[in-house]
Design a protein around this motif. Sequence first.
Motif, PDB file in Angstrom:
ATOM      1  N   CYS A 207      -0.292  -1.867   9.937  1.00 49.40           N
ATOM      2  CA  CYS A 207       0.562  -0.718   9.619  1.00 49.40           C
ATOM      3  C   CYS A 207      -0.114   0.097   8.525  1.00 49.40           C
ATOM      4  O   CYS A 207      -0.655  -0.474   7.568  1.00 49.40           O
ATOM      5  CB  CYS A 207       1.941  -1.167   9.161  1.00 49.40           C
ATOM      6  N   VAL A 208      -0.077   1.418   8.636  1.00 58.48           N
ATOM      7  CA  VAL A 208      -0.859   2.239   7.720  1.00 58.48           C
ATOM      8  C   VAL A 208      -0.014   2.826   6.599  1.00 58.48           C
ATOM      9  O   VAL A 208       1.189   3.028   6.744  1.00 58.48           O
ATOM     10  CB  VAL A 208      -1.585   3.383   8.471  1.00 58.48           C
ATOM     11  N   ASN A 209      -0.714   3.068   5.468  1.00 62.55           N
ATOM     12  CA  ASN A 209      -0.134   3.753   4.308  1.00 62.55           C
ATOM     13  C   ASN A 209       0.950   2.908   3.654  1.00 62.55           C
ATOM     14  O   ASN A 209       2.138   3.231   3.669  1.00 62.55           O
ATOM     15  CB  ASN A 209       0.414   5.119   4.732  1.00 62.55           C
ATOM     16  N   LEU A 210       0.544   1.794   3.037  1.00 64.13           N
ATOM     17  CA  LEU A 210       1.473   0.820   2.464  1.00 64.13           C
ATOM     18  C   LEU A 210       1.946   1.288   1.086  1.00 64.13           C
ATOM     19  O   LEU A 210       1.575   0.741   0.052  1.00 64.13           O
ATOM     20  CB  LEU A 210       0.792  -0.542   2.349  1.00 64.13           C
ATOM     21  N   CYS A 211       2.796   2.311   1.088  1.00 60.74           N
ATOM     22  CA  CYS A 211       3.126   2.950  -0.188  1.00 60.74           C
ATOM     23  C   CYS A 211       4.573   2.771  -0.619  1.00 60.74           C
ATOM     24  O   CYS A 211       5.000   3.330  -1.629  1.00 60.74           O
ATOM     25  CB  CYS A 211       2.797   4.443  -0.124  1.00 60.74           C
ATOM     26  N   GLY A 212       5.378   2.000   0.112  1.00 62.84           N
ATOM     27  CA  GLY A 212       6.765   1.801  -0.282  1.00 62.84           C
ATOM     28  C   GLY A 212       6.893   0.893  -1.497  1.00 62.84           C
ATOM     29  O   GLY A 212       5.937   0.244  -1.928  1.00 62.84           O
ATOM     30  N   GLN A 213       8.088   0.853  -2.065  1.00 59.58           N
ATOM     31  CA  GLN A 213       8.365  -0.045  -3.185  1.00 59.58           C
ATOM     32  C   GLN A 213       8.161  -1.483  -2.737  1.00 59.58           C
ATOM     33  O   GLN A 213       8.694  -1.910  -1.713  1.00 59.58           O
ATOM     34  CB  GLN A 213       9.801   0.161  -3.669  1.00 59.58           C
ATOM     35  N   VAL A 214       7.385  -2.245  -3.497  1.00 59.78           N
ATOM     36  CA  VAL A 214       7.051  -3.620  -3.136  1.00 59.78           C
ATOM     37  C   VAL A 214       8.025  -4.594  -3.793  1.00 59.78           C
ATOM     38  O   VAL A 214       8.401  -4.423  -4.952  1.00 59.78           O
ATOM     39  CB  VAL A 214       5.606  -3.949  -3.561  1.00 59.78           C
ATOM     40  N   SER A 215       8.409  -5.615  -3.057  1.00 61.12           N
ATOM     41  CA  SER A 215       9.208  -6.689  -3.641  1.00 61.12           C
ATOM     42  C   SER A 215       8.651  -8.027  -3.187  1.00 61.12           C
ATOM     43  O   SER A 215       8.021  -8.125  -2.129  1.00 61.12           O
ATOM     44  CB  SER A 215      10.683  -6.560  -3.244  1.00 61.12           C
ATOM     45  N   CYS A 222       7.260  -7.907   0.607  1.00 57.26           N
ATOM     46  CA  CYS A 222       7.782  -6.895   1.527  1.00 57.26           C
ATOM     47  C   CYS A 222       7.339  -5.516   1.039  1.00 57.26           C
ATOM     48  O   CYS A 222       7.462  -5.207  -0.152  1.00 57.26           O
ATOM     49  CB  CYS A 222       9.302  -6.969   1.595  1.00 57.26           C
ATOM     50  N   VAL A 223       6.838  -4.706   1.948  1.00 54.83           N
ATOM     51  CA  VAL A 223       6.377  -3.364   1.586  1.00 54.83           C
ATOM     52  C   VAL A 223       6.617  -2.415   2.757  1.00 54.83           C
ATOM     53  O   VAL A 223       6.488  -2.801   3.917  1.00 54.83           O
ATOM     54  CB  VAL A 223       4.880  -3.368   1.182  1.00 54.83           C
TER      55      VAL A 223
END
Length: 365
Positions: A207-215, A222-223
Amino acid sequence: MKKNRLLLLLLAATPIFNACSDDDTDPVVPSASEKERIVVVCEGLMGMNNSTVAVISDSVVTNNWFGRVNGTELGDTGNDIVMAGDTVMAIAVNGSNLIQYVGLSGCAIGATEEIPNVRRMALGGKYLYATSYANDGYVAKIDLATYAVMDTCNVGYEPEGIVYHEGLLYVCNTGGYAYLGSHGYESTVSVVDAETMKEVKRIETGCVNLCGQVSANGKYMCVGASGDYYLEPASTVVVDMESGDCKSFDFPATLSVAYGDKFYTIGTSYDANWVPVVSSHVISTTSLSAVEGLGEYAAAEESLSEIGAPYGAYVSPVDGTLYIGDARDYKSNGFVYAFGKDGSEKGKWEIEGVNPGHIISFGGK
């Protein structure tokens, strides 16, 4: 990238201290031993030098907490906040190219100014690790005794979220500047040995562009992956940090928080007319399966239509309260909502700050 790659940057190893104002007391907010404090960093607008910090305690909001205590502004674009030990908070101020360290009274106690375009942070033992877009993307290792950068390691282009797990750093690469044409979007997680600051492998997520808030939840990270905004749709990835296995889901996770054995995600995507569509899901770490909605946070799910622009999320470790920052129109004062795990709405507060996107808490345990 070793330390000699940073010689072109400012190499001031001495911590920089900002004097607190004479009135550094905060009569509105009870002491940490009495009440939990919810600390909210509002990013502000890039280039406007208007990042602010608010504190919520016992439903009382103290706005511009950092400015009141220190007699100066935080800086330009507050991009992340983490606890850097029991008594110190670290705030990444992206546009000002620094990490500001703040005591529990709100007093600035030091800074690291050697990391241009600093993004996200993770604590690991006596070190703080921070990602940067500079020099093709790297991670910096900071000694919290001196606030000096000890070492660096190149990773993928434009790294964002970072997690420390059992001596290793898991760094989410985005390739966020792909639209400039110098490279494509990234789809990997760099794994870095935190002691030697050497990249040991990359995990391909698909999956591309792993820019979400990480937990992080135990061995799982999870991202959200934003896709390429055209052909590649947004998705969510759960990474088993011990095995390297990945599982993807076909919904966005702009925001992700962990509590109990679950990840709670809120994602914003856009339809063909660029109208935002907000969705929410719960991912079980025991079955790695997902269901729509926010589970026991029913009031939060119902309020998503009211929340103009979900911009930050946090779950209190004290009582499981879910906090969501609402950026509204991205230029006005934002709101922070609080939801109980019993399905109730516990509060809503207007914050004197733009884009409340980064939330932590301390005290109250």
